[in-house]
Write a protein that holds these residues in place. Structure first.
Motif, mmCIF file in Angstrom:
data_model
loop_
_atom_site.group_PDB
_atom_site.id
_atom_site.type_symbol
_atom_site.label_atom_id
_atom_site.label_comp_id
_atom_site.label_asym_id
_atom_site.label_seq_id
_atom_site.Cartn_x
_atom_site.Cartn_y
_atom_site.Cartn_z
ATOM 1 N N ALA A 76 0.849 -1.197 0.000
ATOM 2 C CA ALA A 76 0.000 0.000 0.000
ATOM 3 C C ALA A 76 0.876 1.235 0.000
ATOM 4 C CB ALA A 76 -0.906 0.006 1.223
ATOM 5 N N GLN A 77 0.378 2.266 -0.655
ATOM 6 C CA GLN A 77 1.096 3.533 -0.643
ATOM 7 C C GLN A 77 0.112 4.695 -0.701
ATOM 8 O OE1 GLN A 77 3.680 3.408 -4.010
ATOM 9 N NE2 GLN A 77 2.083 3.900 -5.459
ATOM 10 N N ALA A 78 0.586 5.827 -0.200
ATOM 11 C CA ALA A 78 -0.191 7.059 -0.235
ATOM 12 C C ALA A 78 0.152 7.779 -1.525
ATOM 13 C CB ALA A 78 0.161 7.930 0.968
ATOM 14 N N GLY A 79 -0.846 7.981 -2.371
ATOM 15 C CA GLY A 79 -0.611 8.660 -3.640
ATOM 16 C C GLY A 79 -0.436 10.153 -3.440
ATOM 17 N N ASP A 80 0.223 10.794 -4.403
ATOM 18 C CA ASP A 80 0.469 12.236 -4.313
ATOM 19 C C ASP A 80 -0.821 13.056 -4.340
ATOM 20 O OD1 ASP A 80 3.180 11.831 -4.215
ATOM 21 O OD2 ASP A 80 3.453 12.018 -6.380
ATOM 22 N N ASP A 81 -1.840 12.553 -4.996
ATOM 23 C CA ASP A 81 -3.088 13.289 -5.127
ATOM 24 C C ASP A 81 -4.132 12.883 -4.083
ATOM 25 O OD1 ASP A 81 -3.303 10.786 -6.099
ATOM 26 O OD2 ASP A 81 -4.371 11.316 -7.926
ATOM 27 N N GLY A 82 -3.684 12.378 -2.927
ATOM 28 C CA GLY A 82 -4.596 11.960 -1.864
ATOM 29 C C GLY A 82 -5.202 10.593 -2.098
ATOM 30 N N ALA A 83 -4.616 9.826 -2.989
ATOM 31 C CA ALA A 83 -5.152 8.509 -3.314
ATOM 32 C C ALA A 83 -4.550 7.432 -2.410
ATOM 33 C CB ALA A 83 -4.849 8.164 -4.772
ATOM 34 N N VAL A 84 -5.312 6.375 -2.234
ATOM 35 C CA VAL A 84 -4.838 5.153 -1.590
ATOM 36 C C VAL A 84 -4.624 4.151 -2.716
ATOM 37 C CG1 VAL A 84 -5.400 3.297 0.012
ATOM 38 C CG2 VAL A 84 -6.197 5.622 0.463
ATOM 39 N N VAL A 85 -3.409 3.648 -2.831
ATOM 40 C CA VAL A 85 -3.071 2.727 -3.909
ATOM 41 C C VAL A 85 -2.544 1.439 -3.290
ATOM 42 C CG1 VAL A 85 -1.693 2.353 -5.979
ATOM 43 C CG2 VAL A 85 -2.481 4.669 -5.406
ATOM 44 N N VAL A 86 -3.169 0.321 -3.655
ATOM 45 C CA VAL A 86 -2.767 -0.981 -3.124
ATOM 46 C C VAL A 86 -2.485 -1.913 -4.301
ATOM 47 C CG1 VAL A 86 -3.397 -2.934 -1.662
ATOM 48 C CG2 VAL A 86 -4.192 -0.639 -1.088
ATOM 49 N N THR A 87 -1.353 -2.573 -4.254
ATOM 50 C CA THR A 87 -0.959 -3.518 -5.291
ATOM 51 C C THR A 87 -0.975 -4.926 -4.710
ATOM 52 O OG1 THR A 87 0.483 -1.838 -6.243
ATOM 53 C CG2 THR A 87 0.852 -4.121 -6.933
ATOM 54 N N PHE A 88 -1.665 -5.831 -5.401
ATOM 55 C CA PHE A 88 -1.744 -7.234 -4.975
ATOM 56 C C PHE A 88 -0.955 -8.108 -5.935
ATOM 57 C CE2 PHE A 88 -5.439 -5.511 -2.868
ATOM 58 C CZ PHE A 88 -5.458 -6.190 -1.672
ATOM 59 N N ARG A 89 -0.156 -9.009 -5.372
ATOM 60 C CA ARG A 89 0.600 -9.990 -6.151
ATOM 61 C C ARG A 89 0.397 -11.351 -5.508
ATOM 62 N NH1 ARG A 89 1.802 -7.240 -10.603
ATOM 63 N NH2 ARG A 89 2.797 -5.268 -10.136
ATOM 64 N N ASP A 90 0.444 -12.390 -6.355
ATOM 65 C CA ASP A 90 0.370 -13.737 -5.782
ATOM 66 C C ASP A 90 1.785 -14.220 -5.468
ATOM 67 O OD1 ASP A 90 1.491 -14.493 -8.182
ATOM 68 O OD2 ASP A 90 -0.283 -15.528 -8.928
ATOM 69 N N ARG A 91 1.916 -15.461 -5.047
ATOM 70 C CA ARG A 91 3.235 -15.940 -4.612
ATOM 71 C C ARG A 91 4.252 -16.024 -5.745
ATOM 72 N NH1 ARG A 91 2.505 -20.185 -1.168
ATOM 73 N NH2 ARG A 91 0.296 -19.859 -1.160
ATOM 74 N N THR A 92 3.767 -16.027 -7.011
ATOM 75 C CA THR A 92 4.697 -16.047 -8.141
ATOM 76 C C THR A 92 5.000 -14.646 -8.651
ATOM 77 O OG1 THR A 92 2.904 -16.284 -9.747
ATOM 78 C CG2 THR A 92 3.867 -18.327 -8.859
#
Length: 161
Positions: A76-92
């Motif tokens: 998860a990261q805080a975007g510059d424009d007040g956004a919440v950004v979450v990246t999901f990856r599997d085990r590969t």
């Protein structure tokens, strides 16, 4: 009449010892007072529902084990424009798409101003939302579900500047 000779005040070791003992006596008394007040006013509860949390503990452990078997990772990261950004990856390392992602944002020290948002998939495995009004530090609780009903939970502190 005879004048009694007046001896001028002279600081000696006994006076210094008295000042030293009085100084630290005041500090110790204040610390003991603060400690007693802190112990008397702290209820000792971390949760408002400790019994229910205890009963649900095994279910929580089972959910965490199931989550570990999924092998998903979230960043998860805080975007510059007040956004919440979450990246999901599997085990590969491949993106996990098609999730329904909900986040709860609250200030670390208070429950006022709590925000809830649903994240939309903006690219494969990348989910974002702009709840608005975010600045400073916020604690994020995230719950994601896939179509098969698999559940993923995470918590993270995010900071917007």
């Amino acid at each position: 009449m005879t004048d009694i000779p007046h001896k001028p005040f002279q600081l000696n070791g006994l006076h210094v010892l008295g000042i030293f003992v009085a100084f630290f006596g005041v500090i110790i008394a204040v610390n003991v007072g603060f400690t007693v007040m802190a112990i008397r006013t702290f209820p000792g509860e971390v949760s408002r529902t400790p019994y229910e949390d205890g009963v649900a503990y095994n279910a929580k452990l089972a959910q965490l084990n199931a989550q570990e078997r999924l092998g998903w990772r979230a960043a998860a990261q805080a975007g510059d424009d007040g956004a919440v950004v979450v990246t999901f990856r599997d085990r590969t390392g491949r993106p996990v798409s098609g999730l329904k992602v909900a986040v709860k944002l609250e200030r670390p020290a208070t429950e006022t101003g709590r925000k809830n948002a649903f994240l939309a998939e903006t690219a494969p495995g990348i989910y974002a939302a702009r709840p608005g009004g975010l600045s400073g530090a916020w604690d994020m609780s995230l719950v994601a579900h896939d179509r098969a009903g698999a559940r993923f939970e995470a918590e993270r502190r995010l900071t917007w500047r």
